[in-house]
Design a protein around this motif. Structure first.
Motif, mmCIF file in Angstrom:
data_model
loop_
_atom_site.group_PDB
_atom_site.id
_atom_site.type_symbol
_atom_site.label_atom_id
_atom_site.label_comp_id
_atom_site.label_asym_id
_atom_site.label_seq_id
_atom_site.Cartn_x
_atom_site.Cartn_y
_atom_site.Cartn_z
ATOM 1 N N ARG A 18 9.840 8.726 -5.039
ATOM 2 C CA ARG A 18 9.795 9.084 -4.099
ATOM 3 C C ARG A 18 8.250 9.594 -3.106
ATOM 4 N N PHE A 19 8.010 10.087 -2.735
ATOM 5 C CA PHE A 19 6.719 10.094 -2.065
ATOM 6 C C PHE A 19 6.729 11.325 -0.738
ATOM 7 N N PHE A 20 6.099 12.019 -0.136
ATOM 8 C CA PHE A 20 5.607 12.859 0.591
ATOM 9 C C PHE A 20 4.509 11.813 1.889
ATOM 10 N N LYS A 21 4.199 11.440 2.870
ATOM 11 C CA LYS A 21 3.345 11.214 3.663
ATOM 12 C C LYS A 21 2.971 11.797 4.145
ATOM 13 N N LEU A 22 1.324 12.249 4.675
ATOM 14 C CA LEU A 22 0.545 12.642 5.035
ATOM 15 C C LEU A 22 -0.108 12.309 6.168
ATOM 16 N N GLY A 23 0.142 11.581 7.542
ATOM 17 C CA GLY A 23 -0.830 11.023 8.889
ATOM 18 C C GLY A 23 -1.926 12.188 8.671
ATOM 19 N N VAL B 173 2.153 12.238 18.013
ATOM 20 C CA VAL B 173 1.187 12.263 17.037
ATOM 21 C C VAL B 173 -0.213 11.817 17.898
ATOM 22 N N ARG B 174 -1.352 12.815 17.882
ATOM 23 C CA ARG B 174 -2.448 12.832 18.197
ATOM 24 C C ARG B 174 -3.688 12.731 18.055
ATOM 25 N N PRO B 175 -5.335 12.359 18.153
ATOM 26 C CA PRO B 175 -6.110 12.460 17.199
ATOM 27 C C PRO B 175 -5.795 14.040 16.672
ATOM 28 N N GLY B 176 -6.304 13.858 15.757
ATOM 29 C CA GLY B 176 -6.599 15.682 14.715
ATOM 30 C C GLY B 176 -4.695 16.134 14.661
ATOM 31 N N ASP B 177 -3.940 15.398 14.556
ATOM 32 C CA ASP B 177 -2.699 16.196 14.560
ATOM 33 C C ASP B 177 -2.445 15.546 12.939
ATOM 34 N N LEU B 178 -1.625 16.401 12.580
ATOM 35 C CA LEU B 178 -1.377 16.536 11.106
ATOM 36 C C LEU B 178 0.339 16.467 10.972
ATOM 37 N N ALA B 179 0.262 15.056 10.387
ATOM 38 C CA ALA B 179 2.225 15.210 10.598
ATOM 39 C C ALA B 179 2.819 14.622 8.623
ATOM 40 N N ILE B 180 3.604 15.362 8.646
ATOM 41 C CA ILE B 180 4.765 14.867 7.168
ATOM 42 C C ILE B 180 5.626 14.073 7.389
ATOM 43 N N TYR B 181 6.078 13.200 6.478
ATOM 44 C CA TYR B 181 7.441 12.271 6.675
ATOM 45 C C TYR B 181 7.557 11.605 4.784
ATOM 46 N N ASP B 182 9.067 11.673 5.204
ATOM 47 C CA ASP B 182 9.530 11.806 3.297
ATOM 48 C C ASP B 182 9.720 9.658 3.247
ATOM 49 N N THR B 183 9.883 9.823 2.110
ATOM 50 C CA THR B 183 9.558 8.157 1.575
ATOM 51 C C THR B 183 11.332 8.323 1.269
ATOM 52 N N ASN B 184 12.063 9.064 1.028
ATOM 53 C CA ASN B 184 13.259 8.997 0.512
ATOM 54 C C ASN B 184 13.977 8.787 1.540
ATOM 55 N N SER C 231 0.956 -1.024 -0.166
ATOM 56 C CA SER C 231 -0.113 -0.298 -0.078
ATOM 57 C C SER C 231 1.067 1.336 0.141
ATOM 58 N N PHE C 232 2.004 1.177 0.423
ATOM 59 C CA PHE C 232 3.020 2.211 0.943
ATOM 60 C C PHE C 232 4.190 2.131 -0.155
ATOM 61 N N VAL C 233 5.214 2.003 0.558
ATOM 62 C CA VAL C 233 6.087 1.888 0.143
ATOM 63 C C VAL C 233 7.104 0.640 1.026
ATOM 64 N N PRO C 234 8.220 -0.439 0.830
ATOM 65 C CA PRO C 234 8.807 -1.043 1.826
ATOM 66 C C PRO C 234 8.692 -1.018 3.012
ATOM 67 N N LEU C 235 8.508 -1.430 4.079
ATOM 68 C CA LEU C 235 8.826 -1.289 5.202
ATOM 69 C C LEU C 235 8.452 -2.066 6.246
ATOM 70 N N ARG C 236 9.628 -2.070 7.064
ATOM 71 C CA ARG C 236 9.256 -2.753 8.702
ATOM 72 C C ARG C 236 8.513 -3.092 9.360
ATOM 73 N N VAL C 237 8.528 -3.827 9.575
ATOM 74 C CA VAL C 237 6.908 -3.882 10.890
ATOM 75 C C VAL C 237 7.020 -5.316 11.572
ATOM 76 N N GLN C 238 7.300 -4.236 13.368
ATOM 77 C CA GLN C 238 7.599 -5.434 13.825
ATOM 78 C C GLN C 238 6.064 -4.940 15.333
ATOM 79 N N PRO C 239 5.400 -6.109 15.273
ATOM 80 C CA PRO C 239 3.933 -5.766 16.269
ATOM 81 C C PRO C 239 4.283 -6.125 17.611
ATOM 82 N N GLU C 240 3.688 -5.851 18.676
ATOM 83 C CA GLU C 240 3.918 -5.641 20.382
ATOM 84 C C GLU C 240 3.769 -7.441 20.449
ATOM 85 N N GLN C 241 2.990 -7.747 19.952
ATOM 86 C CA GLN C 241 2.177 -8.992 20.651
ATOM 87 C C GLN C 241 1.609 -9.832 19.030
#
Length: 321
Positions: free
Chosen positions: A81-86, A104-115, A30-40
């Motif tokens: 190359r993408f910007f992602k706005l959450g 980041v809390r409910p209602g907050d916007l934050a941008i990050y860069d996949t590059n 759905s996005f770009v290659p990422l590493r996912v590590q869940p707590e459980q």
């Protein structure tokens, strides 16, 4: 659109939640290659719903606590190359990128860069909407936007309130992005985000860069006269009572040239019309001429150089979608 949980078809039961392995695979698709590590890992459950139009992707992610990392090794693969706005919808998390940390809390916007590498950590179940946009569609200097990564904007006020309201509404109706007006909605979202960060950058930089108000006025003038065959550095400078040399210097301060800016803006307007269902009846050459390209062959070459495919290919793909 990809479904796991989320918005189900009109008939039948909702799809079951994804386990850790399924969720991790879908995150990278759905996005770009990422590493996912869940707590459980064994108890983990998650969901991603995604819609896209005109290279813009909007996803709604709901999941249990986990960490996501975009590692240097994954960045080195050189995907687009993408910007992602959450937009945080529920729960909270921590975004780390470029030496900065943002809660980041409910209602907050934050941008990050996949590059560049980043981490996202969620210690509780959460829901977030993520708008993913190619660098070139954010019409601001890439390095300037990167200076805003891992900082939050509250969605309670100003332009951020407008952006969060629009994205939140679109996240609740993802099928609209896949529908016939999807391209317009996608561009509206990108335009709102660009305007929001342009305002943030102007506030931060105008104090020590007095040329920037002139640059904005010149760029606004260009946008208003894109279709004019008389649009060139001489006419732009004359309209603002400055010399062409000064005009070129103003653009040069931002790493730009007047001619390349005009060409990029014209190409962008052409592309918008080519993917707009309401413009499907207009010939490609007519659209090109409308935005200042009088030579069809030159337009086709410039368009392919900018976007990597011919104008007719972009239109055909938009119609097929």
């Amino acid at each position: 659109m990809e479904h796991s949980l989320g918005t189900p078809p009109a008939a039948g039961p909702p799809a079951p939640p994804l386990d850790y392995a399924q969720f991790a695979a879908l995150v990278s698709r759905s996005f770009v290659p990422l590493r996912v590590q869940p707590e459980q890992p064994d108890a983990f459950r998650g969901d991603i719903r995604t819609a896209s139009s005109d290279e813009v992707h909007l996803s709604v992610v709901t999941a249990d606590a986990h960490e996501i990392r975009r590692t240097p090794e994954l960045v080195a693969r050189k995907e687009a190359r993408f910007f992602k706005l959450g937009l945080q919808l529920s729960g909270s998390g921590l975004l780390i990128q470029d030496g900065r940390e943002a809660v980041v809390r409910p209602g907050d916007l934050a941008i990050y860069d996949t590059n560049t590498p980043y981490s996202l950590m969620f210690e509780e179940r959460f829901t977030t909407a993520v708008l993913m946009v190619p660098h070139r569609l954010i019409e601001l200097p890439t390095e300037a936007v990167r200076g805003m990564t891992a900082t939050t904007l509250s969605g309670d006020e100003g332009l951020a309130h407008m952006v969060s309201g629009f994205l939140g509404g679109l996240a609740g109706q993802l099928d609209q992005l896949d529908g016939p007006v999807g391209a317009r909605l996608a561009r509206n979202a990108v335009d709102l985000v660009t305007t929001m960060y342009a305002q943030q950058l102007d506030v931060a930089r105008d104090a020590d860069k007095p040329h920037r108000p002139m640059l904005r006025r010149a760029q606004a003038y260009i946008d208003e006269h894109l279709g004019s065959p008389e649009l060139n550095p001489t006419t732009i400078a004359a309209a603002h009572f400055i010399s062409t040399r000064h005009l070129h210097a103003v653009f040069h301060e931002e790493g730009l040239t007047v001619s390349s800016w005009i060409r990029a803006r014209r190409l962008d307007r052409c592309r918008r019309e080519l993917v707009d269902p309401l413009s499907a009846h207009r010939p490609v050459a007519q659209i090109a001429a409308r935005w200042g390209f009088r030579d069809a062959a030159h337009f086709s070459r410039a368009f392919r150089a900018e976007f990597g495919e011919a104008p007719t290919g972009v239109r055909a793909r938009a119609i097929a979608a």
